[in-house]
Design an enzyme around this catalytic site. Structure first.
Site, PDB file in Angstrom:
ATOM      1  N   HIS A 106       0.866   5.299   1.190  1.00 48.00           N
ATOM      2  CA  HIS A 106       0.238   6.231   2.040  1.00 48.00           C
ATOM      3  C   HIS A 106       1.003   7.636   1.905  1.00 48.00           C
ATOM      4  O   HIS A 106       1.955   7.661   2.158  1.00 48.00           O
ATOM      5  CB  HIS A 106       0.208   5.625   3.609  1.00 48.00           C
ATOM      6  N   ASN A 136       0.962  -0.988   0.046  1.00 47.95           N
ATOM      7  CA  ASN A 136       0.175   0.099   0.238  1.00 47.95           C
ATOM      8  C   ASN A 136       0.932   1.408  -0.062  1.00 47.95           C
ATOM      9  O   ASN A 136       1.920   1.334   0.551  1.00 47.95           O
ATOM     10  CB  ASN A 136      -1.075   0.019   1.257  1.00 47.95           C
TER      11      ASN A 136
HETATM   12  C1  GRF Z   1      -2.536   8.710  -3.028  1.00 43.60           C
HETATM   13  O1  GRF Z   1      -2.455   9.659  -2.378  1.00 43.60           O
HETATM   14  C2  GRF Z   1      -2.256   7.261  -1.974  1.00 43.60           C
HETATM   15  O2  GRF Z   1      -1.182   7.436  -1.301  1.00 43.60           O
HETATM   16  C3  GRF Z   1      -3.500   7.122  -1.342  1.00 43.60           C
HETATM   17  O3  GRF Z   1      -4.556   7.580  -2.130  1.00 43.60           O
HETATM   18  C4  GRF Z   1      -4.317   8.428  -3.014  1.00 43.60           C
HETATM   19  C5  GRF Z   1      -4.627   7.671  -4.159  1.00 43.60           C
HETATM   20  O4  GRF Z   1      -4.179   8.815  -5.334  1.00 43.60           O
HETATM   21  N1  GRF Z   1      -3.497   5.866  -0.646  1.00 43.60           N
HETATM   22  P1  GRF Z   1      -4.461   8.144  -6.794  1.00 43.60           P
HETATM   23  O5  GRF Z   1      -5.951   7.434  -6.791  1.00 43.60           O
HETATM   24  O6  GRF Z   1      -3.556   7.093  -7.155  1.00 43.60           O
HETATM   25  O7  GRF Z   1      -4.438   9.314  -7.750  1.00 43.60           O
END
Ligand code: GRF
Length: 200
Positions: free
Chosen positions: A109, A107
């Site tokens: 974050h 994942n």
């Molecule tokens: C990202 O900031 C990721 O870190 C978090 O959710 C967001 C998703 O952005 N888990 P995207 O859908 O990939 O543009």
């Protein structure tokens, strides 16, 4: 060739960055499936444009969370998926699913964990007055934003920088770091012992 499934619920910029990095042959793997839990997610348009197979699994079709994850497991097994990548996936995985793909789910974050777990972390850190921001890529366990850390990146806020500008710099950092972490996993270069992840 390792097969990757991406689980995403929203915009999908990380999904697109990963697909492109894999295609530039930076990573000897294939993003073979996108699974979304949200019918209108923009990530679906990206998958269509990029020619990646996709599946919309509607959680409302399952009365229990475990049935939803059982179905997802069946789908991923049938597709012979090796690695599951969460990219803005807004659901908590269940314990059986995590067990099935132990140390094969990652994942991203947008914060330096363990600070600012959960949603809206960039905004919360900004409003807190943080000077250093960042991104964490980690293995997934049963808890939110919690598993062993693979990579972290950081950046400093510029004086007077707007939240929008900061967010876009953080996302750029995500798009650079996520493919790097995936490449390490694909090439079996990550060794996990407890919370410690060594890069071989
Ligand atoms: C990202 O900031 C990721 O870190 C978090 O959710 C967001 C998703 O952005 N888990 P995207 O859908 O990939 O543009």
């Amino acid at each position: 060739m390792k097969k990757i499934a991406v689980l995403a619920s929203g915009n999908g910029s990380n999904f697109e960055a990963l697909v492109k990095a894999v295609r530039r042959q930076k990573i000897s793997a294939e993003v073979s499936l996108l699974v979304t839990d949200c019918e209108k997610a923009y990530v679906r348009d990206r998958a269509k444009r990029l020619g990646v197979n996709q599946l919309f699994l509607n959680p409302k079709d399952y009365s229990h969370r475990q049935d939803f994850y059982r179905k997802l497991t069946v789908v991923l097994r049938k597709e012979k998926i090796d690695i599951v990548v969460l990219a803005g996936y807004m659901r908590i995985l269940n314990a059986d699913f995590v067990k099935t793909f132990k140390n094969r789910i990652i994942n991203i974050h947008p914060a330096i964990l363990p600070a600012f777990k959960g949603v809206d972390s960039i905004k919360r850190a900004y409003q807190y007055g943080c000077k250093v921001f960042g991104v964490t890529i980690h293995f997934v366990d049963e808890q939110i934003d919690n598993g062993p850390i693979i990579l972290q990146g950081s950046l400093k806020i510029n004086n007077g920088e707007s939240l929008d500008c900061l967010e876009s710099r953080i996302h750029k950092l995500e798009h650079k770091l996520y493919p790097q972490a995936l490449e390490l996993l694909v090439n079996n270069r990550l060794k996990v012992k407890g919370r410690m992840v060594s890069i071989l």
